[in-house]
Design an enzyme around this catalytic site. Structure first.
Site, PDB file in Angstrom:
ATOM      1  N   ASP A   1      41.300  45.458  38.877  1.00 53.48           N
ATOM      2  CA  ASP A   1      42.736  45.957  39.731  1.00 53.48           C
ATOM      3  C   ASP A   1      43.350  44.734  39.281  1.00 53.48           C
ATOM      4  O   ASP A   1      44.631  45.732  39.820  1.00 53.48           O
ATOM      5  CB  ASP A   1      42.569  46.167  41.213  1.00 53.48           C
ATOM      6  CG  ASP A   1      41.451  45.790  42.089  1.00 53.48           C
ATOM      7  OD1 ASP A   1      39.901  45.719  41.248  1.00 53.48           O
ATOM      8  OD2 ASP A   1      41.477  44.977  42.442  1.00 53.48           O
ATOM      9  N   ASP A   2      43.184  43.745  38.729  1.00 62.46           N
ATOM     10  CA  ASP A   2      44.600  43.276  38.376  1.00 62.46           C
ATOM     11  C   ASP A   2      45.008  43.242  37.078  1.00 62.46           C
ATOM     12  O   ASP A   2      45.668  42.237  36.577  1.00 62.46           O
ATOM     13  CB  ASP A   2      43.974  41.507  38.319  1.00 62.46           C
ATOM     14  CG  ASP A   2      44.577  40.986  39.972  1.00 62.46           C
ATOM     15  OD1 ASP A   2      44.504  41.842  40.692  1.00 62.46           O
ATOM     16  OD2 ASP A   2      42.703  40.010  40.386  1.00 62.46           O
TER      17      ASP A   2
END
Ligand code: ATP
Ligand code: MG
Length: 691
Positions: free
Chosen positions: A561-562
């Site tokens: 998700d980064d």
């Protein structure tokens, strides 16, 4: 495919002279593409190592994958089992949600006890007088130690107290203790009687502790009155009181709170007390018998539950069971740290994290190791404290986190070189990808270019190391966790869940189970399946991104998700951060994506600087330039946000969730900041946002 890559590595030069030359070339340079740099263990190191060549690793790895039953039962036979597991069923698993409930079992039917294997078994084999724990207090002159026999006696006394107070097999006990010897003692006492421990890091707020009490409903709370961290006294009992009060108002009452008097931090008299509920440890435990029979448990009986550090949201109660976890932590410890009986081992992690479970307590003690426990902080009285401790105890294996490496690097070399550090032979890193520049500093300055670094990738969920160097076997690449541990099959999959081979980058999953895998999320098996097994059916999904280079080395790129998508380029935050911190004046960097009209997402970089360096426009430009030249123009940060410090979880990880909100100025939506080590940092950052 991977195996072939590995094979070709074996043909690299191996004469002592050429290795040294290569090292000199490799470490003297700071070229842009760091993947190609190899750092070899010395011949002397490799010769004495348990796994001393790529070939030896390969043979063992191959067997562990092709014949897991044979591989793991040979290892497990070296442990004490009251009754052996069902021979035909060393493991059974279903990781495919589409085929029914996810379930993992190892050594089912085997009857054992991990505390027995940590203590009694070592004593029986002649190690009773060996030091099990060296304890170093916050103040340099305050310390202590326990031999294996003494540790067993302490554990038994507490175990008897717990039994006398109604704690039975399967009951939960919350432990909210700092790094004093009573912490591992309590974990082991619970294990001895089959109780399930849940250690809550004694830095969490009353609110976080309360949430955990509500979730696991402990029979007993075990804490101490206070702790010194550096110059600060922290009143732990106050926090426990507040948490228990809130819990009882919400229907969960804990009837007994056993409290250790940590005299050097706070006297009994100054401690708030609730009559009827609170009992001083010192008043009752020493009176109990030093002999306590073991509660024999099934390999699949729960050992502990541990809430993850919470960098991505609501904490999850990760549940580990006994047999597989025991075999796995012991074996990974032994090989990844090339463990020898003469080693003195120090891991800076707190027992409140998984690292403190697997690699302060269980893994080392199962191997009969001597472990150093440190109560304080790494920069008290000054930034040389770690090396003072290393010299004092002649530490040979030092295992820590990149966040600590970066902060000590920022404080300057003098603090390190002032101490000998001659005893060190292996270094270790865990918690985040270690930036190549931090790796080099750790290797060159701390380890005097002598000690291999085990950069261990794993998670609370995995129980033990998954991808890790075996220090005598492999040439290392700074910043790469290298190759899978025995029995682990990491796969990289694309968005659709197809395995991709060779040089590639994608989502890191694991195919089939390994003994240390977690079995469920406490009380929420559905969340377990949804979080870890639904995204890519048939695989355990780690949540991390990873790339594999042409030699088969693994490079963790951060949480998926980064990942930032800039004009169609997928950029891992770790990559940009590593480029930034390779700038000599940049101490730390955290990169997040923000909405960008043209590019889709833009790169927003938070940075802190080396002590004493002022932030300026020139510096900003040169930081951007470093990223442009090391990665490419497409990865150049759109915004550099200078800050004196970054928001971190209490285990030292950067909280990007909050940084994303600050970067996009969604300040009302910061969410839960209670797991932050220092919530004040957030206000500071906001104040500096537009300067
Ligand atoms: P939460 O799951 O609650 O958000 P967390 O993931 O930070 O918390 P841990 O289980 O302690 O809790 O950390 C595991 C994560 O840490 C991994 O998924 C990975 O992102 C990172 N990590 C750990 N070791 C390494 C390593 N050697 N290299 C790269 N990343 C690592
Ligand atoms: Mg996680």
């Amino acid at each position: 495919n991977r195996l072939r890559h590995v094979d070709s590595m074996a043909s690299l030069p191996s004469g002592a002279g050429s290795i040294r030359e290569l090292n000199a070339v490799i470490l003297g340079e700071s070229l842009a593409s760091e993947e190609n740099h190899l750092v070899f263990p010395s011949d002397d190191f490799s010769k004495q190592a348990l796994i001393s060549s790529p070939q030896q690793y390969l043979e063992m790895y191959k067997r562990s994958i092709e014949d897991p039953s044979g591989f793991w039962s040979d290892i497990a036979s070296n442990f004490y089992w009251k009754k052996k597991w069902d021979q035909n069923l060393i493991y059974s698993e279903n990781l495919d949600v589409t085929k029914g409930d996810v379930s993992i079992q190892w050594f089912k039917g085997g009857i054992t006890n991990i505390c027995y294997n940590c203590l009694d078994a070592n004593i029986e084999s002649g190690n009773g007088d060996k030091i099990a724990l060296y304890w170093q207090g916050n103040e340099p002159h305050v310390d202590g130690s326990l031999t294996y026999t003494q540790l067993l006696h302490r554990v038994c006394q507490l175990a008897n107290f717990l039994k006398d107070n109604g704690v039975q097999k399967g009951d939960t006990v919350i432990i909210y203790l700092p790094m004093i010897m009573e912490l591992p003692i309590t974990m082991l006492a619970c294990a001895r009687i089959g109780a399930v421990h849940s250690v809550v890091f004694a830095g969490y707020s009353a609110e976080s502790l309360h949430q955990r009490v509500m979730d696991c409903k402990p029979k007993i709370m075990i804490t101490c009155n206070a702790v010194m961290r550096g110059k600060k006294t922290i009143d732990l009992k106050n926090i426990v009181d507040a948490a228990l009060l809130e819990s009882s108002q919400n229907g969960i009452t804990v009837g007994l709170c056993l409290t250790f008097e940590n005299e050097s931090a706070m006297k009994k008299e100054a401690t708030k007390w609730e009559k009827g509920r609170d009992i001083w440890w010192q008043d009752v435990v020493p009176k109990c018998s030093t002999i306590c029979d073991v509660e024999w448990v099934d390999a699949e009986d729960p050992l502990f539950l541990l809430y993850t550090s919470g960098s991505t949201g609501k904490p999850k109660g990760v549940l580990h069971t006994t047999g597989g976890y025991m075999i796995y932590t012991a074996t990974t410890f032994k090989y990844a740290f090339d463990y020898k009986d003469s080693d003195i081992y120090w891991c800076t992690a707190d027992c409140g994290w998984i690292t403190g479970h697997s690699y302060v307590t269980y893994g080392p003690l199962l191997n009969g190791a001597t472990v150093v426990l440190y109560e304080g902080v790494p920069n008290y009285p000054d930034s040389g404290r770690c090396w003072e401790i290393v010299d004092k105890y002649k530490v040979t294996i030092f295992y820590t986190a990149p966040t600590l490496v970066r902060s000590l690097m920022r404080d300057g070399n003098e603090y390190v070189t002032r101490y000998s550090r001659k005893s060190l032979r292996i270094l270790g890193s865990v918690g985040e990808p270690i930036n190549p520049s931090a790796w080099r500093w750790f290797f060159n300055v701390v380890g005097d270019s002598r000690c291999p670094i085990s950069d261990t990738w794993w998670q609370t969920e995995t129980g033990g190391f998954m991808i890790t160097p075996l220090p005598g076997a492999w040439p290392q690449k700074p910043g790469s966790a290298t190759f899978p541990f025995f029995g682990v099959q990491p796969v990289i999959v694309d968005e659709k869940g197809n395995e991709i081979d060779g040089e590639c980058s994608g989502y890191l999953c694991v195919k089939s189970s390994w003994p240390g895998a977690f079995r469920t999320l406490y009380g929420d098996h559905e969340r377990y399946e949804t979080t870890y097994f639904k995204a890519f059916p048939g695989y355990y999904f780690s949540g991390d991104g990873c790339s594999r280079d042409k030699d088969g080395y693994h490079w963790l790129t951060g949480r998926v998700d980064d990942v930032i998508n800039v004009s169609g380029h997928r950029i891992g935050t770790a990559e940009v951060e590593s480029a930034l911190v390779s700038h000599p004046q940049c101490a730390e960097a955290a990169v997040v994506g923000v909405e960008h009209e043209v590019k889709g997402q833009g790169i927003y970089a938070f940075i802190t600087l080396v002590e004493g360096v002022p932030y300026s426009e020139d510096l900003r430009k040169s930081l951007v330039l470093v990223v442009r030249s090391q990665i490419g123009a497409f990865a150049a940060p759109d915004k550099i946000h200078w800050a004196p410090s970054l928001p971190k979880t209490r285990s030292g990880k950067i909280m990007r969730r909050i940084l994303r909100k600050i970067a996009s100025r969604q300040l009302e939506e910061l969410g839960d900041t209670s797991t932050l080590a220092d919530p004040g940092v957030v206000d500071q950052l906001i104040a500096l946002a537009d300067s």
